[in-house]
Write a protein that holds these residues in place. Structure first.
Motif, PDB file in Angstrom:
ATOM      1  N   UNK A  83       0.822  -1.362   0.185  1.00 11.33           N
ATOM      2  CA  UNK A  83       0.117   0.081   0.030  1.00 11.33           C
ATOM      3  C   UNK A  83       1.379   1.221  -0.007  1.00 11.33           C
ATOM      4  N   UNK A  84       1.885   1.012   0.142  1.00 10.40           N
ATOM      5  CA  UNK A  84       2.589   1.882   0.915  1.00 10.40           C
ATOM      6  C   UNK A  84       3.091   3.108  -0.261  1.00 10.40           C
ATOM      7  N   UNK A  95      10.147   4.203  -4.117  1.00  6.19           N
ATOM      8  CA  UNK A  95      10.083   3.724  -3.161  1.00  6.19           C
ATOM      9  C   UNK A  95      11.001   3.103  -2.877  1.00  6.19           C
ATOM     10  N   UNK A  96      11.412   3.062  -1.464  1.00  2.38           N
ATOM     11  CA  UNK A  96      12.394   2.988  -0.370  1.00  2.38           C
ATOM     12  C   UNK A  96      12.593   2.258   0.831  1.00  2.38           C
ATOM     13  N   UNK A 119      10.855   9.599   2.246  1.00  4.31           N
ATOM     14  CA  UNK A 119       9.066   8.582   1.732  1.00  4.31           C
ATOM     15  C   UNK A 119       7.920   9.302   2.787  1.00  4.31           C
ATOM     16  N   UNK A 120       8.551  10.872   2.998  1.00  8.56           N
ATOM     17  CA  UNK A 120       6.952  11.855   3.638  1.00  8.56           C
ATOM     18  C   UNK A 120       6.584  11.766   2.619  1.00  8.56           C
ATOM     19  N   UNK A 124       2.918  10.196   4.636  1.00  9.58           N
ATOM     20  CA  UNK A 124       1.584  11.589   5.034  1.00  9.58           C
ATOM     21  C   UNK A 124       0.603  11.123   4.457  1.00  9.58           C
ATOM     22  N   UNK A 125       0.765  10.464   3.589  1.00 11.16           N
ATOM     23  CA  UNK A 125      -1.131  10.477   2.550  1.00 11.16           C
ATOM     24  C   UNK A 125      -0.963   9.134   3.569  1.00 11.16           C
TER      25      UNK A 125
END
Length: 385
Positions: A83-84, A95-96, A119-120, A124-125
């Motif tokens: 999902x992230x 993405x990491x 990745x903020x 945050x989302x």
């Protein structure tokens, strides 16, 4: 060697130790060997480590705990990680994997914080998703009903009915403490789930209170509720018109109540016939229903007072959406490239666009071909509106 042996025995607690202020290896070794000339510089890494820890701990926000919780939240859940990744794609970042921080190695905190910052936007989302799902659910009530409210030929009563429906849905959600499953799922592992849930319920209450306050002026039109020509009209009585007559009289509209009574009886007979013959009639907009009724009555004396009431009622603007549409049309035509258009030209263009908005280009073309007078004006050199 004996001194070193004694030191080691003391270190593991096999011999009685004297209380000491400093318990590090260098201090103990120095005291055990009784060598004053031993020089120790300490560990700069630990000094910096402790310096940073002492400074960070003064912050109200526990950054170290946040970093650990974020990592633990995703580390063993593939579904959450996927999902992230989707949120990373959504906010257009690469993405990491999140890094693990060790409490005993403060040097690991920096790369962890750095990775979280990268990745903020996605994080945050992700953690705002419960708020987003709740907002989406709440706005679904408004979205569908706003479309109904902004329909072109709505009357005040129809608008009031829609607003009352929204108010009813908000009240039911508040009473039942309703939260969508999508919201509950994202709050399941959240330590502040109860607080956030209460916050969401308070949103229902705030929306409800605001709506109740601002629809109060519409209560002045309760006397016109009889005008909604419902299929179930057997309970409609002349007494329902009295408050409407008084409302109009105060505003200078005189209604002959003797004539109105007889006209009202004719209206009830018409509605009963429609209930038996044409049920689709009651699905039409209110102004269309009244138009059909007036057309069905040949003599104006049979509906003159009803017509006065309708003329007053349907002159009341139920919303300003139509005005906003006209402004939008004007802005489209009166652009920077066409800023020398006269007011009369803009007016003529807007009148044409607005009055023929439901006609396709092909239909408008055929309409022009059949209108000889209009074609002659178009071909002439005279100005026309």
């Amino acid at each position: 060697m004996a001194s070193i042996k004694n030191y080691l025995l003391n270190w593991v607690g096999l011999r009685e130790k004297k209380p000491r202020r400093h318990q590090n290896v260098f201090t103990r070794l120095k005291e055990s060997l009784e060598k004053e000339h031993l020089i120790g510089v300490g560990c700069p890494a630990h000094i910096m480590h402790n310096s940073l820890r002492n400074g960070i701990e003064l912050m109200k926000l526990d950054i170290e705990s946040i970093i650990l919780k974020i990592f633990n939240y995703f580390s063993v859940y593939t579904v959450r990680t996927e999902a992230l990744k989707e949120f990373c794609n959504y906010v257009e970042i690469n993405y990491q994997p999140l890094l693990r921080h060790s409490k005993t190695r403060w040097l690991s905190l920096f790369p962890c914080v750095e990775r979280v910052l990268k990745l903020y936007p996605a994080l945050k989302e992700y953690f705002l998703k419960a708020y987003l799902w709740f907002t989406h659910s709440l706005m679904s009530i408004y979205q569908a009903n706003l479309a109904k409210v902004e329909e072109e030929h709505n009357s005040v009563l129809e608008i009031s009915k829609i607003l009352q429906s929204v108010l009813h849905m908000l009240r039911n959600r508040r009473i039942n403490n309703f939260l969508p499953l999508s919201v509950r799922e994202h709050l399941r592992d959240n330590d502040e789930a109860e607080s956030i849930s209460n916050e969401f319920i308070s949103v229902y209450k705030a929306c409800e209170d605001y709506l109740m306050e601002w629809i109060t002026p519409l209560e002045d039109f309760k006397g016109f509720e009889w005008m909604t020509l419902l299929k179930e009209n057997e309970n409609l009585k002349y007494d329902d018109l009295v408050s409407c007559i008084e409302f109009l009289r105060i505003r200078g509209v005189e209604i002959d109540d003797v004539k109105l009574h007889d006209q009202f009886c004719n209206l009830i007979s018409f509605l009963k016939s429609k209930s038996n013959e044409d049920e689709a009639y009651f699905d039409l907009k209110l102004h269309e229903q009244w138009t059909i009724y007036f057309k069905s009555v040949k003599n104006i004396e049979c509906f003159s007072e009803l017509l006065k009431i309708c003329e007053f009622y349907f002159c009341i603007s139920a919303h300003n959406a139509n005005v906003e549409r006209v402004f939008s049309l004007i802005n489209t035509q009166w652009s920077k490239e066409r800023n020398r258009l006269s007011v009369q030209s803009v007016k003529s263009i807007i009148l044409t666009q607005y009055n023929f908005k439901n006609m396709s280009c092909e239909d408008f073309y055929n309409y022009l071909l059949k209108n000889k007078e209009l074609l002659s004006k178009i071909g002439s050199s005279a100005k026309y509106d």
